[in-house]
Structures are given as C-alpha cells and as structure tokens.
Design an enzyme around this catalytic site. Structure first.
Site, PDB file in Angstrom:
ATOM      1  N   ASN A  44      94.326  62.944  73.612  1.00 23.83           N
ATOM      2  CA  ASN A  44      94.091  63.939  72.560  1.00 23.83           C
ATOM      3  C   ASN A  44      93.231  63.457  71.394  1.00 23.83           C
ATOM      4  O   ASN A  44      93.476  63.820  70.244  1.00 23.83           O
ATOM      5  CB  ASN A  44      95.424  64.447  71.976  1.00 23.83           C
ATOM      6  CG  ASN A  44      96.212  65.210  72.995  1.00 23.83           C
ATOM      7  OD1 ASN A  44      97.047  64.629  73.690  1.00 23.83           O
ATOM      8  ND2 ASN A  44      95.928  66.482  73.137  1.00 23.83           N
ATOM      9  N   LYS A 132      98.061  60.902  84.737  1.00 23.33           N
ATOM     10  CA  LYS A 132      96.651  60.715  84.350  1.00 23.33           C
ATOM     11  C   LYS A 132      96.418  59.284  83.831  1.00 23.33           C
ATOM     12  O   LYS A 132      95.470  58.605  84.247  1.00 23.33           O
ATOM     13  CB  LYS A 132      96.253  61.729  83.272  1.00 23.33           C
ATOM     14  CG  LYS A 132      94.759  61.742  83.013  1.00 23.33           C
ATOM     15  CD  LYS A 132      94.389  62.405  81.719  1.00 23.33           C
ATOM     16  CE  LYS A 132      94.489  61.447  80.580  1.00 23.33           C
ATOM     17  NZ  LYS A 132      94.091  61.975  79.293  1.00 23.33           N
TER      18      LYS A 132
END
Ligand code: SF4
Length: 239
Positions: A44, A132
């Site tokens: 992020n 991920k």
C-alpha cells in the site's frame, strides 16, 4: 489451466516484451529475508517510500537481530514513511520472532531448498504474511518461476480472461497451476506496468493497449479504436 490459456500467457508476454522490453533484474539477488521484509514495507505505498523505509531500517539496524532486539516501536519509527507503520512493524516482528524461535537465527536459509508450495506454506504461516508477499520472495529472491498476483496482475489477467477469479489469491492459485517456464519475471513485471500505465482500474486506455486484439474484457473501450487506426484516419483527413 487449459492449453489455450497457457498459450495466451505466452502471447501476452511476447507482446509486452515488444512494448516495454525486458524488465531489469537486480544484479545481486536480495536475500530471502531482506526480500520478505522489503515486500512487507512495499504494501500500500509507492516504490520510493518503501525503498526509503527499508533504507532507514537497514541504516539504523544493519543486522535483523538488532532490529528484533530494538523492538516493534523502534522499527515503526524507522519505517513511518511507508505508511501502516503499526501493522508493518508488527508483521516484521512476527517474522523475526518466528525465525529466532524456529531456527535460532535471522535467516530463511533453512527453507530455500524446499519446493515452491512448501515455501509458500512456511512463509504464510507467519502472521501478516500473505500469498503475494511470500510469492515475491519466491520470484525475486529465489528466482523461481512463480508469478505473484497483486491488484494490477489480478485485474489484467481477469480482463484478459486468462483466468476468471474474484480474488487475488484465487487468481494466484489458478495462474500458477502450470505457468509456462522461464517467463514469470517478465510477465509479472511488465503486466504491473501495463496495469499502472494503460489497463488502469477505472478507465483503461484500450486504444493504445498492445493486448487489444487478445483482450476479451466485456467493457473493453470499443469506442476508442486502436491508436494505429486513429492515426491513419487523421492522416487521411490531412490529405
Ligand atoms: S484492451 Fe483494455 S481492458 Fe484489455 S488489457 Fe488492454 S487496456 Fe486492459
């Protein structure tokens, strides 16, 4: 995955290489643990901020053991620039605690001989480490032919109908069932670039997309004819 999907991955990779070239690879592969912590920091945020956070942390604590001893709050101070400081420092501490308890050292060396699936299971066993992040370690630190799936890869491979899945983790599983050999790095890296620059979430620029002819996205922007056709119309207008 069926044969035609596998062929599509190969075709997409070829067209993306023509468009963007061969993506750069680090001349020195990072250690799996450095990669794991770098990937936690990259969540992020943009590359610049996550790199700065990593640099701050390594400058203050050149050895992961030192960061572990300093504790979560001290780590959070160094990585603030990457955002989500509390969550990221907690995840880093979980990894360092776990490694120290399990192996008595701050290294992932004891698991790197395992197969991809086993490494994924071992890494995702740490709190705060998702598929991920774990698959980035496989691809970028261990050179395995595994394609991590972030938001860009998830969106684009679904729009291209290479897979038809509704979450990144399901997309990862399907995509990597029998991924064609040797192309995971270029496919993954160039697809992220496509997702950032062309196949954007809200308004994909289909008119300039090198994958236009392969794409079966139902909302493909059919009003924007391919740029080459647009250019030839403009040229005709000028005659
Ligand atoms: S044609 Fe459009 S929707 Fe399809 S991959 Fe390219 S930009 Fe994305």
């Amino acid at each position: 995955m069926e044969k035609k999907q596998i062929q599509k991955i190969i075709d997409v990779n070829r067209l993306l290489l023509q468009q963007f070239g061969i993506p750069k690879q680090n001349s020195v592969q990072p250690s799996p643990l450095d990669m794991l912590i770098g990937t936690i920091l990259s969540q992020n945020t943009n590359d610049k901020n996550s790199y700065q956070a990593y640099k701050n942390l390594k400058t203050k604590y050149p050895k992961w053991e030192e960061a572990h001893k300093a504790g979560r709050v001290s780590i959070e101070k160094e990585i603030r620039i990457a955002g989500l400081g509390y969550q990221k420092s907690k995840a880093i501490m979980e990894v360092l605690n776990g490694l120290n308890k399990r192996f008595g050292k701050y290294s992932l060396d004891d698991i790197i001989g395992n197969n991809d699936e086993m490494i994924l299971t071992q890494l995702t066993a740490f709190k705060g480490i998702g598929v991920k992040t774990a698959s980035c370690v496989l691809l970028f630190a261990l050179g395995r032919n595994v394609c991590p799936v972030d938001t860009h890869v998830h969106r684009t491979v679904n729009r291209l109908r290479i897979v038809n899945e509704n979450t990144p983790d399901k997309t990862f599983k399907k995509l990597n069932e029998n991924f064609p050999p040797k192309i995971a790095h270029s496919f993954h890296t160039n697809l992220i670039r496509l997702g950032r620059e062309i196949c954007k979430p809200k308004s994909p620029s289909c008119g300039i997309c090198p994958l236009f002819d392969l794409c079966h996205y139902e909302l493909k922007n059919s009003t924007s004819t391919k740029i080459t056709e647009q250019k030839s119309f403009m040229l005709l207008d000028n005659i």
